[in-house]
Design an enzyme around this catalytic site. Structure first.
Site, PDB file in Angstrom:
ATOM      1  N   HIS A   1       0.819  -1.214   0.000  1.00 31.93           N
ATOM      2  CA  HIS A   1       0.000   0.000   0.000  1.00 31.93           C
ATOM      3  C   HIS A   1       0.853   1.266   0.000  1.00 31.93           C
ATOM      4  CE1 HIS A   1      -2.516   3.060   2.340  1.00 31.93           C
ATOM      5  NE2 HIS A   1      -2.945   3.050   1.096  1.00 31.93           N
TER       6      HIS A   1
ATOM      7  N   ASN B   1      -4.031   4.711   7.596  1.00 33.84           N
ATOM      8  CA  ASN B   1      -5.383   5.109   7.218  1.00 33.84           C
ATOM      9  C   ASN B   1      -6.385   4.955   8.357  1.00 33.84           C
ATOM     10  OD1 ASN B   1      -4.785   6.061   4.724  1.00 33.84           O
ATOM     11  ND2 ASN B   1      -5.558   4.310   3.593  1.00 33.84           N
TER      12      ASN B   1
END
Length: 297
Positions: A142, A193
């Site tokens: 990611h 996140n």
């Protein structure tokens, strides 16, 4: 596991195109794949503009940029692009069914040694691994937007991912100039996140309940917390559609009502105003992507 030499990126959107050029700048032979010629053309034009600007400002040399573009190809032929690849990084839309279909295709088309990674921060790789015959080579890699600027990269495996795969992906991320965050167990949103989501959730609630305007909430984040941008500015940068779909994907995985997008975020998504990419989100932007004024929302 052979050393990674060729990288293939699926998707030429904001994330995919930047992952591709970062890999090429790091010296890897790289392909960016998309189903749309128009999307590839837009990606190529945007990357050239961005690299030219970096050269003009002295951030990169012309020689390095030209060499990177010589290593980079853009194509609609997925099977050909992955036929001799060492790793595929999928950066398609945050839709589990689409991703599973893509991973099944990649499993058939790519060499047996190839790693299949997803850039998703919310759909964990264990939900994609069983669409392939190589679950030990499936993981999350990611990156953060903008990939050309942000140094972080989260590497996450499932219970079936081999240590060899994780080490190879971590080494690739380091070679691409990234600081690796190794997430030890799967959890939707991973580390960064989830921290951002907590701030975004509270910001949306404060705005929705009328405690402050979204402009003032952004000011608080910048001025009081020393964040480089506020949560609403960040939503516009990442894409309001992305923020919405991430919440939907998390709800699909957890079934928890708290995971659902807030009503105000859903309203923004349904309006089609996704932020910088559409010229309007929480703020209005000019053709160069500069913020002009707050939007009337």
């Amino acid at each position: 596991m052979k050393d990674i030499e060729k990288v293939t990126v699926i998707g030429s959107g904001t994330m995919g195109r930047q992952i591709g050029i970062v890999a090429a700048l790091a010296g890897f032979t790289t392909s960016i794949v998309d189903i749309s010629e128009d999307a590839l053309s837009a990606a190529k034009d945007e990357l050239h503009r961005r690299m030219d600007r970096d050269v003009e400002k002295g951030r990169r040399t012309r020689e390095d940029v030209d060499a990177a573009f010589a290593r980079l190809s853009l194509t609609t032929n997925q099977a050909e692009a992955v036929a001799d690849t060492d790793i595929v990084i999928e950066a398609a839309v945050e839709d589990i069914d689409i991703k599973r279909k893509v991973f099944a295709q990649l499993d058939e088309q790519s060499p047996k040694h190839a790693i299949l990674a997803t850039n998703s921060s919310n759909i964990v790789s264990s939900r994609l691994a069983d669409a392939t015959s190589r679950p030990e080579k499936v993981c999350n890699m990611h990156f953060f937007n903008p990939v050309l600027v942000m140094k972080a990269c989260e590497v996450v495996g499932s219970d079936q991912t081999s240590q060899e795969t994780l080490e190879a992906v971590e080494n690739l991320a380091v070679a691409m100039g990234k600081d690796v965050i190794r997430v030890r167990k799967e959890i939707p949103g991973f580390v960064a996140n989830r921290l951002l989501a907590a701030i975004r959730t509270e910001a949306l609630k404060l705005y929705q309940d009328g405690y402050a305007s979204f402009e003032d909430i952004d000011t608080a984040a910048r001025s009081a917390l020393r964040h480089p941008m506020g949560p609403f500015e960040l939503m516009d940068l990442v894409g309001i559609d992305v923020a919405y779909l991430i919440r939907k994907a998390e709800y699909d995985q957890t079934g928890e009502e708290d995971s659902l997008p807030s009503p105000v975020l859903e309203k923004m998504y349904n309006s089609g105003n996704y932020g910088k990419k559409t010229g309007q989100g929480w703020y209005v932007y000019d053709e160069q992507g500069n913020k002009v004024r707050p939007s009337d929302v």
